[in-house]
Design an enzyme around this catalytic site. Structure first.
Site, PDB file in Angstrom:
ATOM      1  N   ASN A 151      33.351  45.124  42.540  1.00  0.00           N
ATOM      2  CA  ASN A 151      34.569  45.945  42.489  1.00  0.00           C
ATOM      3  C   ASN A 151      34.462  47.158  43.410  1.00  0.00           C
ATOM      4  O   ASN A 151      35.415  47.498  44.118  1.00  0.00           O
ATOM      5  CB  ASN A 151      34.821  46.414  41.050  1.00  0.00           C
ATOM      6  CG  ASN A 151      35.491  45.351  40.202  1.00  0.00           C
ATOM      7  OD1 ASN A 151      36.189  44.470  40.710  1.00  0.00           O
ATOM      8  ND2 ASN A 151      35.282  45.416  38.894  1.00  0.00           N
ATOM      9  N   ASP A 196      38.534  40.299  40.534  1.00  0.00           N
ATOM     10  CA  ASP A 196      39.350  39.360  39.751  1.00  0.00           C
ATOM     11  C   ASP A 196      39.098  37.923  40.184  1.00  0.00           C
ATOM     12  O   ASP A 196      39.075  37.004  39.354  1.00  0.00           O
ATOM     13  CB  ASP A 196      40.836  39.690  39.904  1.00  0.00           C
ATOM     14  CG  ASP A 196      41.226  40.969  39.173  1.00  0.00           C
ATOM     15  OD1 ASP A 196      40.411  41.465  38.377  1.00  0.00           O
ATOM     16  OD2 ASP A 196      42.352  41.465  39.412  1.00  0.00           O
ATOM     17  N   ASP A 202      33.330  41.729  32.317  1.00  0.00           N
ATOM     18  CA  ASP A 202      32.620  40.587  32.911  1.00  0.00           C
ATOM     19  C   ASP A 202      31.852  39.814  31.854  1.00  0.00           C
ATOM     20  O   ASP A 202      30.829  39.197  32.140  1.00  0.00           O
ATOM     21  CB  ASP A 202      31.684  41.069  34.027  1.00  0.00           C
ATOM     22  CG  ASP A 202      30.656  42.089  33.531  1.00  0.00           C
ATOM     23  OD1 ASP A 202      30.790  42.532  32.369  1.00  0.00           O
ATOM     24  OD2 ASP A 202      29.743  42.438  34.288  1.00  0.00           O
TER      25      ASP A 202
END
Length: 352
Positions: free
Chosen positions: A215, A224, A250
């Site tokens: 990220n 994503d 996650d």
């Protein structure tokens, strides 16, 4: 002039009556023929204009008359006159036609209406639709049952909206996987099944290693993508009857029932580690991600869903402490020793 269907209705002297039965009021003693024909003509015109699916059937469930709404929805290539004498078997699949016939014969036998029955409907190769049907006895002037009268309303849009809401309540919006609520329900069902058929059940708690770096380095869209692909890979490993859920972030959980041995559990763990480690490719870029997994196995049908998930979570953290990219099976004795060591250390810490 009356339509052929309305002539059939007149021959049966149908109408409307209090108490839920369809019955036409008998002509008044001074009622003339033209007045009676006007009454039936008005009824015919009304049914020819309404969008509601209205139908009259005889004792053999053959159509006597159907409304314009029924024709438009179920038999658009036919006229009202062509439908007289036909049955649901001429327009619907066998399952639906059989159910309708059985309902109507029950009404004829008992005289009791069926109110608001929800049923699936397919006809003419079209997609599945849902209808809410109300059916009641059709009686003549003397009260004798001469058939059935029904109204069906298409509620497909309502059912689909309810199904969408139910899906959203039980599934993760990003991956489409079951969420924690659905997982707990399926885990509870799996434990109940073990009461009837003793076996082993495993909960595998999976956490992606260093996912935050994806990220931070490539953005949330890339994150994503990795989450969605990880969910797809885990689902591909699952057997029929297994459950793969996303708890959030996650974290994923795989629920596996009816396991023959601990070796089978370890085989699943190995496959998960290898599958997640395969590089993720997007826009010419490779994303390398591994995972750590904790496994809790039980053959105790009385084990609770939350403790099992907690034990698998604890084992997952042991896997991370051992170097990540691996799995660890929950060991109650090991955890007890670790907890005891923590408790022993606490007094010494206070003394300092």
């Amino acid at each position: 002039m009356l339509s052929g269907g309305m002539e059939q209705l007149e021959s049966h002297r149908m109408g409307r009556r209090a108490g839920g039965d369809a019955e036409l009021p008998p002509p008044g003693r001074g009622e003339s023929g033209p007045l009676r024909e006007l009454e039936l003509t008005c009824m015919s015109n009304l049914l020819s204009c309404t969008a509601e699916r209205v139908y009259f059937k005889d004792l053999q469930s053959r159509f006597l008359f159907v409304s314009a709404g029924w024709i438009a929805a179920c038999a658009p290539d036919h006229t009202a006159a062509e439908l007289i004498g036909k049955t649901d078997f001429d327009f619907f699949n066998e399952e639906h036609a059989c159910a309708a016939f059985e309902d109507e014969q029950q009404i004829i036998r008992t005289g009791e209406p069926i109110i608001g029955k929800l049923e699936p409907e397919t006809h003419g190769g079209q997609a599945l639709a849902w209808v809410s049907s109300t059916k009641m006895p059709l009686r003549d002037e003397s009260g004798r049952i001469i058939g059935t009268f029904g109204i069906s309303r298409d509620v497909t849009a309502q059912i689909k909206a309810e199904q969408a809401l139910a899906h959203q309540a039980l599934h993760d919006p990003l991956t489409g996987l079951p969420n924690r609520i659905a997982l707990l329900d399926r885990l509870s069902q799996g434990l109940l099944a073990m009461e009837r058929h003793p076996s082993r059940l495993a909960v595998l708690f999976i956490d992606l290693d260093n996912f935050k770096e994806i990220n931070d380095s490539y953005g949330h869209d890339a994150g994503d993508l990795v989450l969605t692909e990880a969910g797809r890979r885990l689902s591909a490993l699952a057997r029929r009857g297994d459950t793969v859920a996303r708890l959030g972030g996650d974290e994923f959980v795989m629920l596996c029932g009816e396991l023959e041995s601990h070796a089978a559990v370890r085989l699943i763990g190995d496959r998960i580690i290898r599958s997640i480690a395969v590089p993720y490719v997007e826009g010419g870029r490779d994303f390398s991600v591994t995972c750590s997994a904790g496994i809790a196995v039980t053959s105790d049908a009385a084990a609770g869903p939350d403790p099992l998930i907690s034990h698998a979570d604890m084992a997952m953290y042991d896997a991370k402490k051992a170097g990540r990219n691996r799995y660890q099976v929950y060991d109650p004795a090991h955890c007890a020793r670790a907890e005891h060591a923590v408790q022993r250390a606490m007094p010494r810490h206070r003394e300092r």
